[in-house]
Design an enzyme around this catalytic site. Sequence first.
Site, PDB file in Angstrom:
ATOM      1  N   GLU A 206      -1.889  -1.809  -8.344  1.00 47.76           N
ATOM      2  CA  GLU A 206      -3.136  -2.068  -7.627  1.00 47.76           C
ATOM      3  C   GLU A 206      -3.517  -0.786  -6.909  1.00 47.76           C
ATOM      4  O   GLU A 206      -2.709   0.128  -6.786  1.00 47.76           O
ATOM      5  CB  GLU A 206      -2.969  -3.231  -6.637  1.00 47.76           C
ATOM      6  CG  GLU A 206      -1.931  -3.014  -5.528  1.00 47.76           C
ATOM      7  CD  GLU A 206      -2.443  -2.222  -4.330  1.00 47.76           C
ATOM      8  OE1 GLU A 206      -3.634  -2.378  -3.972  1.00 47.76           O
ATOM      9  OE2 GLU A 206      -1.660  -1.446  -3.754  1.00 47.76           O
TER      10      GLU A 206
ATOM     11  N   HIS B  49      -5.175  -4.870  -2.014  1.00 50.54           N
ATOM     12  CA  HIS B  49      -5.977  -4.601  -0.817  1.00 50.54           C
ATOM     13  C   HIS B  49      -7.199  -5.517  -0.770  1.00 50.54           C
ATOM     14  O   HIS B  49      -8.345  -5.048  -0.818  1.00 50.54           O
ATOM     15  CB  HIS B  49      -6.429  -3.146  -0.806  1.00 50.54           C
ATOM     16  CG  HIS B  49      -5.341  -2.161  -0.531  1.00 50.54           C
ATOM     17  ND1 HIS B  49      -4.383  -1.828  -1.468  1.00 50.54           N
ATOM     18  CD2 HIS B  49      -5.069  -1.420   0.577  1.00 50.54           C
ATOM     19  CE1 HIS B  49      -3.573  -0.917  -0.945  1.00 50.54           C
ATOM     20  NE2 HIS B  49      -3.965  -0.653   0.289  1.00 50.54           N
TER      21      HIS B  49
ATOM     22  N   SER C 224       0.838  -1.190   0.000  1.00 50.72           N
ATOM     23  CA  SER C 224       0.000   0.000   0.000  1.00 50.72           C
ATOM     24  C   SER C 224       0.883   1.254   0.000  1.00 50.72           C
ATOM     25  O   SER C 224       1.709   1.420  -0.886  1.00 50.72           O
ATOM     26  CB  SER C 224      -0.964  -0.023   1.195  1.00 50.72           C
ATOM     27  OG  SER C 224      -1.935   0.980   1.083  1.00 50.72           O
TER      28      SER C 224
END
Length: 305
Positions: free
Chosen positions: A208, A278, A111
Site C-alpha cells: 500500500e 492509509h 506506514s
Amino acid sequence: MFVPAPLFPGARVALVGPSSAVSEERLRRADAFVSALGLKPVYYPSCLYQSRDGYLAATDAQRAQDIMHAFENSAIDGIWCVRGGYGAHRILPLLDAAVIRKHRKWFGGYSDITALHTFLNQKCGMETYHAIMPATDWEVDAFSLEALKKALFGGLCGTLEAPEGYAPRTLVPGTAQGALCGGNLSLLAASMGTPWEIDTRGKILFLEDVNEKTYRLDSMLTQLRNGGKFDDCAGIILGHWTDCEPENPGCTLPLEEIFRQLIAPAGKPAICGFACGHSMPTHALPLGRVCELDAAAGAVRIGEA
C-alpha cells in the site's frame, strides 16, 4: 515465528516515535485514544514534541534507544508506534536483534513503521501488527476500531470480511498460502540492497502507499519486480493507494494498468482494492502469520496464532 501475548485491559503500552515528530495536540488525542481502549500509555522521549530533531521525532540514537528500552523493560507489555512519517529505516543499524529476541512482545504500527516490521519479522522472528496508530489523523470508524481491537487483544484470525463497498478485485486468479509480509511500498523499495531487504520467498506480499505520484509507484514496483520479489512470493495483496495521483492526468498509466504490467506477469494470485492502508475503513494484519489468499473470490483468511 514467535507470537506475542495479546494485550489486556490495564496493559502498560510504550508509546514511541520511531519516525516523524508528534505535535502536542496529536499526542493529547493519542493519549485519549489509548486510554479509551483500556490501556495505560507510557510515554518515551521520542513521542514528545520537544525532543524533535528537525523533521524527525528525536535523534536517531534516541529513537533507537526508546525502542530497545521498551523491549527490555519487563514492566512494558507492548510497544505502539505513535505515528509514522519518515525516519524509521535510519535507526535499523542501531537496533540489537539478539537483545530483542530475548524480550519479544506486542508491537504495532504501519506506514513508515514498515521498516521496523520487516526488521522484527525477519531478524527477530516475531509477529508484528500492521494496525492503526494512536496519533492517527483519521476519524476511526467502527469497522477499523474492531479490527484494531482484534490486533491488540486477540482474535485476529479467520476470513477477513470486506467492509461494505470495499470488495477486493481479482488481478490474477488462483490460491496461495504463506506468511504475510510487506506494508508500505516506498519503505520496501528503500530496503532493496540493504541487510534489511524484504524477503518475499513463499510469502503473501501486502503493498500500500499514500501521497505518491503514479510514475513513482511505477518506479518502486519496477524495483521490486526487477529484484525478483513478485517471482519469489506466493501471492500479492494490494491495499489502499490513498491520494496517489498522476503528475500529468492527460499522459499517464492508470494504477491498475501499472499493476497489470508489473505484477500480473509473475502469475502469482493477486487482488487489489483490499481495504488496508492509509485510509478508512482499514483492516489490521498480523505480519509474519500464515494466511491464505483466494484471489478469484477476493478472500483473505488469517490462520490461527
